[in-house]
Design a protein around this motif. Structure first.
Motif, PDB file in Angstrom:
ATOM      1  N   LYS A 212      21.338 -16.998  23.870  1.00  0.00           N
ATOM      2  CA  LYS A 212      22.639 -17.563  23.479  1.00  0.00           C
ATOM      3  C   LYS A 212      23.748 -16.896  24.286  1.00  0.00           C
ATOM      4  CE  LYS A 212      21.043 -19.885  19.767  1.00  0.00           C
ATOM      5  NZ  LYS A 212      20.098 -20.756  20.507  1.00  0.00           N
ATOM      6  N   ASP A 213      24.682 -17.725  24.727  1.00  0.00           N
ATOM      7  CA  ASP A 213      25.857 -17.223  25.435  1.00  0.00           C
ATOM      8  C   ASP A 213      26.867 -16.746  24.386  1.00  0.00           C
ATOM      9  OD1 ASP A 213      28.263 -16.907  26.770  1.00  0.00           O
ATOM     10  OD2 ASP A 213      27.959 -18.644  28.083  1.00  0.00           O
ATOM     11  N   ALA A 214      27.234 -15.488  24.439  1.00  0.00           N
ATOM     12  CA  ALA A 214      28.152 -14.928  23.430  1.00  0.00           C
ATOM     13  C   ALA A 214      29.493 -15.652  23.440  1.00  0.00           C
ATOM     14  CB  ALA A 214      28.350 -13.443  23.677  1.00  0.00           C
ATOM     15  N   TYR A 215      29.851 -16.224  24.584  1.00  0.00           N
ATOM     16  CA  TYR A 215      31.145 -16.920  24.695  1.00  0.00           C
ATOM     17  C   TYR A 215      30.940 -18.267  25.373  1.00  0.00           C
ATOM     18  CZ  TYR A 215      32.404 -12.136  23.681  1.00  0.00           C
ATOM     19  OH  TYR A 215      32.476 -10.897  23.103  1.00  0.00           O
ATOM     20  N   ALA A 216      30.117 -19.118  24.739  1.00  0.00           N
ATOM     21  CA  ALA A 216      29.734 -20.393  25.348  1.00  0.00           C
ATOM     22  C   ALA A 216      30.963 -21.245  25.658  1.00  0.00           C
ATOM     23  CB  ALA A 216      28.785 -21.138  24.424  1.00  0.00           C
ATOM     24  N   LEU A 217      31.922 -21.223  24.724  1.00  0.00           N
ATOM     25  CA  LEU A 217      33.115 -22.052  24.868  1.00  0.00           C
ATOM     26  C   LEU A 217      34.315 -21.117  24.946  1.00  0.00           C
ATOM     27  CD1 LEU A 217      33.969 -25.035  24.812  1.00  0.00           C
ATOM     28  CD2 LEU A 217      34.068 -24.886  22.319  1.00  0.00           C
ATOM     29  N   LYS A 218      35.082 -21.227  26.016  1.00  0.00           N
ATOM     30  CA  LYS A 218      36.220 -20.311  26.194  1.00  0.00           C
ATOM     31  C   LYS A 218      37.551 -21.003  26.000  1.00  0.00           C
ATOM     32  CE  LYS A 218      33.606 -17.395  29.346  1.00  0.00           C
ATOM     33  NZ  LYS A 218      32.493 -18.372  29.520  1.00  0.00           N
ATOM     34  N   ARG A 219      37.502 -22.336  25.850  1.00  0.00           N
ATOM     35  CA  ARG A 219      38.744 -23.082  25.600  1.00  0.00           C
ATOM     36  C   ARG A 219      38.498 -24.067  24.466  1.00  0.00           C
ATOM     37  NH1 ARG A 219      40.854 -28.196  28.271  1.00  0.00           N
ATOM     38  NH2 ARG A 219      43.021 -28.301  27.595  1.00  0.00           N
ATOM     39  N   GLN A 243      40.881 -26.251   6.398  1.00  0.00           N
ATOM     40  CA  GLN A 243      40.863 -25.118   7.337  1.00  0.00           C
ATOM     41  C   GLN A 243      39.590 -25.154   8.166  1.00  0.00           C
ATOM     42  OE1 GLN A 243      41.454 -21.347   5.376  1.00  0.00           O
ATOM     43  NE2 GLN A 243      42.025 -20.316   7.278  1.00  0.00           N
ATOM     44  N   LEU A 244      39.737 -25.009   9.472  1.00  0.00           N
ATOM     45  CA  LEU A 244      38.597 -25.024  10.391  1.00  0.00           C
ATOM     46  C   LEU A 244      38.522 -23.700  11.133  1.00  0.00           C
ATOM     47  CD1 LEU A 244      38.968 -28.552  12.048  1.00  0.00           C
ATOM     48  CD2 LEU A 244      37.054 -27.799  10.612  1.00  0.00           C
ATOM     49  N   ALA A 245      37.329 -23.119  11.180  1.00  0.00           N
ATOM     50  CA  ALA A 245      37.130 -21.875  11.923  1.00  0.00           C
ATOM     51  C   ALA A 245      36.738 -22.198  13.362  1.00  0.00           C
ATOM     52  CB  ALA A 245      36.038 -21.054  11.261  1.00  0.00           C
ATOM     53  N   TYR A 246      37.234 -21.390  14.283  1.00  0.00           N
ATOM     54  CA  TYR A 246      36.813 -21.512  15.685  1.00  0.00           C
ATOM     55  C   TYR A 246      35.518 -20.720  15.840  1.00  0.00           C
ATOM     56  CZ  TYR A 246      41.575 -23.143  16.807  1.00  0.00           C
ATOM     57  OH  TYR A 246      42.754 -23.834  16.878  1.00  0.00           O
ATOM     58  N   VAL A 247      34.409 -21.440  16.131  1.00  0.00           N
ATOM     59  CA  VAL A 247      33.113 -20.774  16.251  1.00  0.00           C
ATOM     60  C   VAL A 247      32.489 -21.036  17.618  1.00  0.00           C
ATOM     61  CG1 VAL A 247      32.691 -20.899  13.752  1.00  0.00           C
ATOM     62  CG2 VAL A 247      31.805 -22.711  15.253  1.00  0.00           C
ATOM     63  N   PRO A 254      31.618 -16.743  14.381  1.00  0.00           N
ATOM     64  CA  PRO A 254      33.003 -16.677  14.864  1.00  0.00           C
ATOM     65  C   PRO A 254      33.028 -16.490  16.379  1.00  0.00           C
ATOM     66  CG  PRO A 254      32.767 -15.338  12.898  1.00  0.00           C
ATOM     67  CD  PRO A 254      31.377 -15.829  13.247  1.00  0.00           C
ATOM     68  N   CYS A 255      34.010 -17.114  17.042  1.00  0.00           N
ATOM     69  CA  CYS A 255      33.979 -17.170  18.512  1.00  0.00           C
ATOM     70  C   CYS A 255      34.248 -15.820  19.166  1.00  0.00           C
ATOM     71  CB  CYS A 255      34.950 -18.235  19.013  1.00  0.00           C
ATOM     72  SG  CYS A 255      36.686 -17.860  18.667  1.00  0.00           S
ATOM     73  N   MET A 256      34.786 -14.848  18.403  1.00  0.00           N
ATOM     74  CA  MET A 256      35.013 -13.507  18.934  1.00  0.00           C
ATOM     75  C   MET A 256      34.467 -12.497  17.924  1.00  0.00           C
ATOM     76  SD  MET A 256      36.590 -13.746  21.923  1.00  0.00           S
ATOM     77  CE  MET A 256      38.051 -12.866  22.453  1.00  0.00           C
ATOM     78  N   PRO A 257      34.100 -11.291  18.393  1.00  0.00           N
ATOM     79  CA  PRO A 257      33.395 -10.362  17.503  1.00  0.00           C
ATOM     80  C   PRO A 257      34.266  -9.654  16.462  1.00  0.00           C
ATOM     81  CG  PRO A 257      33.598  -9.424  19.702  1.00  0.00           C
ATOM     82  CD  PRO A 257      34.124 -10.823  19.787  1.00  0.00           C
ATOM     83  N   VAL A 258      35.519  -9.404  16.782  1.00  0.00           N
ATOM     84  CA  VAL A 258      36.364  -8.584  15.897  1.00  0.00           C
ATOM     85  C   VAL A 258      37.347  -9.462  15.132  1.00  0.00           C
ATOM     86  CG1 VAL A 258      38.089  -6.732  15.814  1.00  0.00           C
ATOM     87  CG2 VAL A 258      36.110  -6.544  17.358  1.00  0.00           C
ATOM     88  N   LEU A 259      38.111 -10.265  15.861  1.00  0.00           N
ATOM     89  CA  LEU A 259      39.113 -11.115  15.221  1.00  0.00           C
ATOM     90  C   LEU A 259      38.555 -12.518  14.984  1.00  0.00           C
ATOM     91  CD1 LEU A 259      42.391 -10.086  17.103  1.00  0.00           C
ATOM     92  CD2 LEU A 259      41.404  -9.131  15.005  1.00  0.00           C
ATOM     93  N   GLY A 260      38.990 -13.122  13.890  1.00  0.00           N
ATOM     94  CA  GLY A 260      38.609 -14.488  13.555  1.00  0.00           C
ATOM     95  C   GLY A 260      39.807 -15.408  13.720  1.00  0.00           C
ATOM     96  N   PHE A 261      39.546 -16.658  14.041  1.00  0.00           N
ATOM     97  CA  PHE A 261      40.609 -17.626  14.296  1.00  0.00           C
ATOM     98  C   PHE A 261      40.311 -18.908  13.526  1.00  0.00           C
ATOM     99  CE2 PHE A 261      39.804 -14.806  17.797  1.00  0.00           C
ATOM    100  CZ  PHE A 261      41.034 -14.175  17.894  1.00  0.00           C
ATOM    101  N   SER A 262      41.356 -19.492  12.962  1.00  0.00           N
ATOM    102  CA  SER A 262      41.172 -20.735  12.227  1.00  0.00           C
ATOM    103  C   SER A 262      42.454 -21.551  12.293  1.00  0.00           C
ATOM    104  CB  SER A 262      40.770 -20.456  10.776  1.00  0.00           C
ATOM    105  OG  SER A 262      41.715 -19.610  10.146  1.00  0.00           O
ATOM    106  N   GLU A 332      40.953 -10.321  10.719  1.00  0.00           N
ATOM    107  CA  GLU A 332      39.892  -9.445  11.208  1.00  0.00           C
ATOM    108  C   GLU A 332      38.659  -9.521  10.308  1.00  0.00           C
ATOM    109  OE1 GLU A 332      42.485  -8.484   9.638  1.00  0.00           O
ATOM    110  OE2 GLU A 332      42.285  -6.556   8.627  1.00  0.00           O
ATOM    111  N   ALA A 333      38.477 -10.670   9.650  1.00  0.00           N
ATOM    112  CA  ALA A 333      37.313 -10.846   8.778  1.00  0.00           C
ATOM    113  C   ALA A 333      35.973 -10.658   9.518  1.00  0.00           C
ATOM    114  CB  ALA A 333      37.373 -12.202   8.081  1.00  0.00           C
TER     115      ALA A 333
END
Ligand code: 1HN
Length: 348
Positions: A212-219, A243-247, A254-262, A332-333
């Protein structure tokens, strides 16, 4: 609760002896380190109005050439945490970055992870490990830890985006550093959001057999996020958060390891009362107007404003306008989950 002994209870000689040997008694500080029931929060519920930021950012454009700044940023610093510490909340760094037509911000990589969320303007782009990512309003662009990134602007008029980084955590670990590099060669293909990952549930066949690519989608284009929010709203009762999470589309994580985005959609007149969470948050208004009540503090928000929600806060958000409001949330969930202490506390 048992009263614990204080420093003053101890003989001066004993205290001096401890200090001389770099030793500290725990019990006078135990209650401060581990408050009962709810953490001590210095983070204040505050709003940064875009009307206050924008003119000052444009002034910075006049005052400081890009070569003298590398990144022309005004940092949204929470006054409860000390402005010099550049923390919007204890673990979230937020800045507003301005790039003017024709400018470039040089290539570098660093240990903190960053994302960009475009606030205004057209024609900006970021190159991440050779992938050129267009930046339209509302687009989320990932520049993960250790990946080369540089910015540019091929359009007219100013481009402003919000930077969100896990810098406070990485810095607290004495692990924050940067490496400068030569400008990248751009690969001759559009970003993966336009070819490999165009629909949920569809992945390139070649992705199945490889790690798996850790960052498959960057945009994550805003156009798609908005459409998905509207679809979700059509099957969500009023008062329940849309509410939609960016995964990561390859892992569902979650699309990043530390911070979460939605992203959140609030219907006209709607109030949501999200559960109390152990994580803090920063919320940027993509469009719309309303009010947040954060631990009893009323914050009025409008287009492109940003506000801070401390950990464990009681939160209520209302769309006071007559059109849907769209919000972008950083928290930071993901880090708290990995560390094993993320919690949600039902309210009421
Ligand atoms: C950074 O690399 C950028 O690349 C912006 O645009 C803001 C704040 C702290 C550390 C690194 C960028 C930053 C940053």
């Amino acid at each position: 609760m048992t009263e614990l002994g204080t420093l003053e209870d101890l003989p001066l000689d004993y205290r001096k002896g401890l200090t001389a040997k770099n030793l500290v008694p725990l019990w006078p500080s135990l209650r401060a380190a581990l408050p009962h029931g709810i953490p001590t929060r210095r983070t204040r519920p505050v709003v940064w109005k875009y009307d206050d930021i924008r003119p000052r950012l444009m002034q910075a454009g006049d005052l400081t050439p890009i070569e003298k700044a590398e990144r022309r940023v005004l940092v949204l610093a929470n006054p409860g945490l000390g402005l010099e510490n550049m923390q919007a909340t204890p673990s979230i760094y937020i800045g507003m970055q301005l790039i003017l037509p024709g400018e470039t911000a040089p290539n570098h990589l660093h240990s903190p992870s960053a994302v960009r969320f475009v606030v205004e303007g057209q024609g900006g782009y970021t190159v991440v490990n050779g992938e050129k990512l267009p930046m339209d309003k509302g687009d989320l662009i990932l520049t993960p830890s250790g990946l080369w990134h540089e910015h540019g602007h091929e359009g007219d008029g100013p481009v402003v985006w919000l930077d969100a980084l896990d810098l406070p955590t990485v810095y607290a670990m004495e692990a924050s550093f940067c490496i400068e590099g030569e400008s990248q060669t751009v690969r001759n293909q559009p970003d993966a959001s336009q070819n490999y990952f165009t629909r949920a549930g569809l992945a390139p066949m070649s992705a199945l057999g490889r790690p798996k690519d850790a960052y498959a989608l960057k945009r994550f284009p805003w156009r798609d996020v908005r459409t998905s929010l509207e679809a979700l709203a059509s099957v969500t009762n009023k008062g329940e958060a849309v509410q939609l999470a960016y995964v990561n589309p390859e892992t569902g994580e979650p699309c990043m390891p530390v911070l979460g985005f939605s992203a959140i959609l609030l219907r006209p007149g709607e109030t949501i009362s999200p559960v109390r969470r152990s994580s803090s948050a920063v919320i940027n208004v993509v469009e719309g107007q309303g009010q947040a009540i954060v631990d009893g503090v009323e914050l009025d928000w409008g287009d492109s404003d940003t506000f801070a929600v401390p950990t464990h806060a009681v939160l209520q958000i209302t769309n006071t306008g007559t059109r849907p409001a769209y919000l972008f949330q950083v928290d930071e969930a993901p880090m708290q989950r990995k560390l094993g202490f993320y919690q949600e506390f039902p309210t009421g």
